[in-house]
Scaffold this motif. Structure first.
Motif, PDB file in Angstrom:
ATOM      1  N   ASP A 106       0.133   1.841   5.688  1.00 25.70           N
ATOM      2  CA  ASP A 106      -0.156   0.525   6.273  1.00 25.70           C
ATOM      3  C   ASP A 106      -1.470  -0.037   5.711  1.00 25.70           C
ATOM      4  OD1 ASP A 106       2.112   0.845   7.752  1.00 25.70           O
ATOM      5  OD2 ASP A 106       1.119   1.064   9.702  1.00 25.70           O
ATOM      6  N   VAL A 154      -1.047  -1.438   2.286  1.00 26.11           N
ATOM      7  CA  VAL A 154      -0.390  -2.741   2.347  1.00 26.11           C
ATOM      8  C   VAL A 154      -1.387  -3.820   2.774  1.00 26.11           C
ATOM      9  CG1 VAL A 154       1.382  -4.106   3.546  1.00 26.11           C
ATOM     10  CG2 VAL A 154       1.882  -1.765   2.820  1.00 26.11           C
ATOM     11  N   LEU A 155      -2.130  -3.537   3.836  1.00 25.60           N
ATOM     12  CA  LEU A 155      -3.100  -4.507   4.354  1.00 25.60           C
ATOM     13  C   LEU A 155      -4.172  -4.862   3.316  1.00 25.60           C
ATOM     14  CD1 LEU A 155      -3.597  -3.339   8.038  1.00 25.60           C
ATOM     15  CD2 LEU A 155      -2.880  -5.623   7.276  1.00 25.60           C
ATOM     16  N   THR A 159      -2.404  -7.399   0.586  1.00 19.33           N
ATOM     17  CA  THR A 159      -1.647  -8.620   0.884  1.00 19.33           C
ATOM     18  C   THR A 159      -2.372  -9.379   1.990  1.00 19.33           C
ATOM     19  OG1 THR A 159      -0.293  -7.182   2.245  1.00 19.33           O
ATOM     20  CG2 THR A 159       0.711  -8.003   0.240  1.00 19.33           C
ATOM     21  N   ALA A 196       1.729  -9.019   5.246  1.00 19.79           N
ATOM     22  CA  ALA A 196       1.695  -7.635   5.701  1.00 19.79           C
ATOM     23  C   ALA A 196       2.602  -7.443   6.915  1.00 19.79           C
ATOM     24  CB  ALA A 196       0.259  -7.223   6.028  1.00 19.79           C
ATOM     25  N   GLN A 197       2.532  -8.407   7.852  1.00 18.88           N
ATOM     26  CA  GLN A 197       3.372  -8.309   9.050  1.00 18.88           C
ATOM     27  C   GLN A 197       4.848  -8.327   8.675  1.00 18.88           C
ATOM     28  OE1 GLN A 197       2.252  -7.271  11.836  1.00 18.88           O
ATOM     29  NE2 GLN A 197       0.183  -7.408  10.959  1.00 18.88           N
ATOM     30  N   LEU A 206       6.411  -6.348  -1.763  1.00 20.16           N
ATOM     31  CA  LEU A 206       5.405  -5.307  -1.942  1.00 20.16           C
ATOM     32  C   LEU A 206       5.018  -5.136  -3.410  1.00 20.16           C
ATOM     33  CD1 LEU A 206       4.153  -3.617   0.283  1.00 20.16           C
ATOM     34  CD2 LEU A 206       5.645  -1.745  -0.345  1.00 20.16           C
ATOM     35  N   THR A 227       1.309  -4.941  -4.247  1.00 22.88           N
ATOM     36  CA  THR A 227       0.744  -3.754  -3.613  1.00 22.88           C
ATOM     37  C   THR A 227       1.110  -2.503  -4.399  1.00 22.88           C
ATOM     38  OG1 THR A 227       1.147  -4.830  -1.534  1.00 22.88           O
ATOM     39  CG2 THR A 227       0.604  -2.504  -1.451  1.00 22.88           C
TER      40      THR A 227
END
Lengths: 335, 389
Positions: free
Chosen positions: B110, B113-114, B117, B122-123, B239, B242
């Protein structure tokens, strides 16, 4: 050598589960592959035929039965006492997928094309849970295979033993429906995994946990028992491996007594020898106390408990026969 | 150490001795990776090394994957903690400190990802079913994330020494293979194929499959199903950036592992399976030009009454029993003979490794009467490791 579970929990041999699929798990290092091999031999006694399956690509069965590396095919690896045979299969997720595609979709060439695209790689290593669906799917096929079946070709089994992943991963490995439900809501993957899940939760399947009388394996046995119960599967038996006879139970040993005994036996009784022997005895006794406590913890799990002795010369094929005999004496028999 | 000691300790006489203190005391060594198959005491060894390094003055962090509950407690890790916490009860007199952390692979994923992005995107990614499954159950996620976390810890430059306990994988090699696996997936033709429909708005998945890929596409659809394919497709495209960054970092971490600042320690029990796995791993490390510092042979048994041979002990036990003399001594002699046979078996297993890898330094840690679950226990293991030479 074989010692019944004298001070252990329920050891009623008639409690041995009448299953067709015996899943063997245990913490790494507890000897689960050895126990699975002995179990397959015991279940093959008296003219029966068993299949032992490995799914982790380690070729542990080839080493255990002292054969060349196993292909993705069922090969005879041992002859059982009183006639009967054990066959072994090393399931490879990639081969299982191609096999599955070929079986249900007749996709010989397309399968190879998928491989070139990297789709097989994707399906077997990247897609979550899919690998386990494929591996357990192959096991299910072997368990439910019938003589009349299209693909049986006279290869049905009285029992299938699965040398499964270790306790830390066993619940995830066996819980195929939940894993795939996160991904595939419909379609063949869902159908396949539901079929496997139904077999695993039925009386056709028994999960056995191999442990040693050591803290971590016993803890993991308790954890796995709880986890499996939560998933609607239960532990068929707890198999305590590498047990040793309890010498010196309760008796106190003084250095004076050791000195006297050594002298009587005509052995050196110098201070270093006596003290060394006393130290070894003290360590042995504290080990024994710990083992007794751990055995009680296992008994509280309230499962059938089987025991296999520590074989001082290690494990080879003949040792495997001796372990199989020990299991047979404790009530292990094919359904 | 004399030849007799070697026989009794189970360490093959031919192997050079592993000097653990020299490794953890070398300021140019920044990372120690403990690897080996399951059930050999890898986590305990990593924790013991970390504690010893800290008490010798290095600012150390131990990255563990899944410690036993009581070992975790001894390091103050009562709950899953994805950031390093200082371990209490460590002697910091030499200027060192010990921090410990447990890898939480989902949280680590997580965070990646955060970090790459915007929050809205991300959500969206977090809500994707494929991401949810992949971030928690993905075969290999733990390895990727361990590698990722190691890279993060190294990048902060906050530590003198990072001790890594590798994940309890199918094989010790999975840890090394994870980044390349991911790179292979990301560079694969399939991924590019999946990305096309998503970039076209996702609606063309079916058309693309059936038209351009005919047979292959249909097979693909049959196995995975349209829904799964569109989930994966959306996931992969959202993604993309990322993953690109993640891959680069994974590759950088992999290269760090090849540097002189990294020391690999193989941990094995003196059992055939564990030694076999250690042999594969040693070969793999040398093929990948990664520095193997040595093998820690864990839980090795030792004989105290060295003068009494197995045969003499058993013979004497028999005659004592036959003469109904000192049953305690007879039992003690049988215990001794059993121990000697065990030591001999462990030694022959260790010899096999030493013969195959004569250049790999080796150190034997004696079996402890009970499992280690406090700092004193870890100190004892560390002392056994450090004093071996």
């Amino acid at each position: 050598m074989p010692r019944p579970a004298d001070n252990a929990g329920p050891a009623d041999p008639s409690a041995w589960p009448r299953a067709r699929l015996h899943v063997v798990t245990g913490k790494g290092g507890t000897g689960k592959t050895t126990v699975a091999g002995a179990l397959a031999l015991a279940l093959a006694a008296d003219g029966r035929r068993t299949l032992i399956v490995e799914v982790e690509g380690r070729q542990g069965l080839a080493q255990l039965f002292d054969t060349p590396p196993l292909p993705y095919a069922e090969r005879r690896v041992a002859v059982a006492p009183g006639g009967g045979e054990v066959r072994a299969l090393a399931v490879d997720a990639e081969e299982a997928l191609l096999d599955y595609l070929d079986m249900f979709y007749r996709l010989g060439t397309a399968g190879r094309a998928l491989k070139r695209l990297g789709a097989i790689d994707f399906a077997t290593t990247i897609a979550p849970g899919l690998r386990d669906v494929l591996l357990t799917g192959k096991v299910k096929e072997a368990v439910t295979r019938t003589e009349q079946g299209r693909r049986a070709r006279g290869r049905t089994y009285d029992a299938v033993v699965l040398d499964a992943p270790p306790t830390g991963r066993i619940a995830r490995f066996l819980n195929v429906t939940a894993e795939t439900a996160k991904l595939a809501k419909v379609g063949p993957i869902k159908t396949q995994s539901e079929g496997v899940a139904a077999i695993l939760r039925s009386p056709l399947t028994a999960v056995h946990v191999v442990t040693l009388l050591e803290e971590m394996p016993v803890q993991e046995t308790a954890d796995a028992t709880a986890e499996l119960a939560e998933l609607g599967m239960s532990v068929g038996s707890v198999i305590v491996n590498e047990t040793r006879p309890a010498l010196l139970d309760g008796a106190k040993v003084t250095q004076a007594e050791l000195r006297r005994g050594l002298t009587t036996a005509g052995l050196p009784a110098d201070r270093a020898t006596v003290a060394g022997l006393a130290a070894e005895v003290a360590e042995y006794r504290s080990r024994l106390d710990l083992e007794r406590r751990l055995r009680d913890e296992l008994a509280r799990l309230d499962r059938l408990m089987l025991e296999l002795p520590l074989l001082p010369d290690g494990i080879d094929v003949s040792a495997l026969y001796s372990l199989a005999e020990t299991l047979t004496k404790q009530g292990v028999v094919a359904a | 150490m004399t030849a007799v000691d070697d026989v009794l300790s189970g360490r093959p006489a031919a192997s050079p001795t592993l000097d653990v203190d020299a490794i953890i005391g070398d300021p140019s060594v920044r990372i120690v990776v403990c690897c080996g198959s399951g059930g050999v005491g890898k986590t305990t060894t990593a924790a013991a090394l970390g504690l010893r390094a800290a008490e010798q003055g290095r600012r150390t962090v131990v990255l563990t994957i899944d410690p036993a509950r009581r070992l975790a407690q001894s390091m103050g890790l009562t709950e899953l903690s994805n950031t390093p916490r200082e371990v209490a009860g460590v002697d910091t007199g030499n200027g060192g400190a010990l921090f410990a952390m447990m890898l939480d692979m989902k949280r680590t994923f997580d965070e990646v990802v955060l970090a790459h992005t915007d929050p809205a995107k991300a959500q969206e990614i977090f809500a994707n079913p494929f991401y949810q499954a992949m971030s928690s159950t993905f075969a290999g996620t733990q390895e990727y994330m361990a590698m990722e976390k190691l890279g993060q810890l190294r990048a902060t430059d906050e530590w003198d020494l990072i001790v890594v306990d590798t994940p309890p994988s199918r094989s010790a090699l999975d840890f090394l293979d994870a980044p390349q696996h991911l790179a292979k997936f990301l560079d694969g033709r399939m991924l590019r194929m999946l990305l096309v429909p998503a970039r076209n708005g996702g609606r063309s998945v079916l058309r693309l499959m059936t038209a351009s890929f005919s047979l292959v596409g249909r097979a693909f659809m049959k196995v995975l199903g349209t829904e799964l394919i569109s989930d994966v497709s959306t996931f992969v495209s959202s993604l993309d950036s990322t993953f690109g960054g993640f891959r680069q970092r994974a590759e950088r971490t992999y290269r760090v592992l090849q540097h002189r600042e990294t020391a690999f320690l193989l941990v094995a029990a003196p059992e055939p399976d564990a030694i076999r796995e250690a042999t594969y791993f040693a070969e793999r490390l040398s093929a990948d030009r990664m520095p193997l510092s040595g093998l820690v042979l864990n839980r090795v048994h030792q004989v105290a009454a060295a003068q009494l041979s197995t045969d003499r002990s058993l013979g004497a036990a028999e005659s004592l029993t036959a003469a109904a003399e000192s049953p305690q001594t007879a039992a003690a002699l049988r215990i001794h003979a059993g121990l000697r046979r065990r030591v001999a078996r462990e030694r022959s297993v260790a010899e096999r490794f030493a013969l195959a890898h004569p250049q790999v330094p080796l150190s034997a840690v004696p079996a402890q009467p009970a499992d280690v679950h406090d700092l004193d226990g870890l100190r004892a293991v560390g002392a056994a490791l450090g004093d071996a030479h």
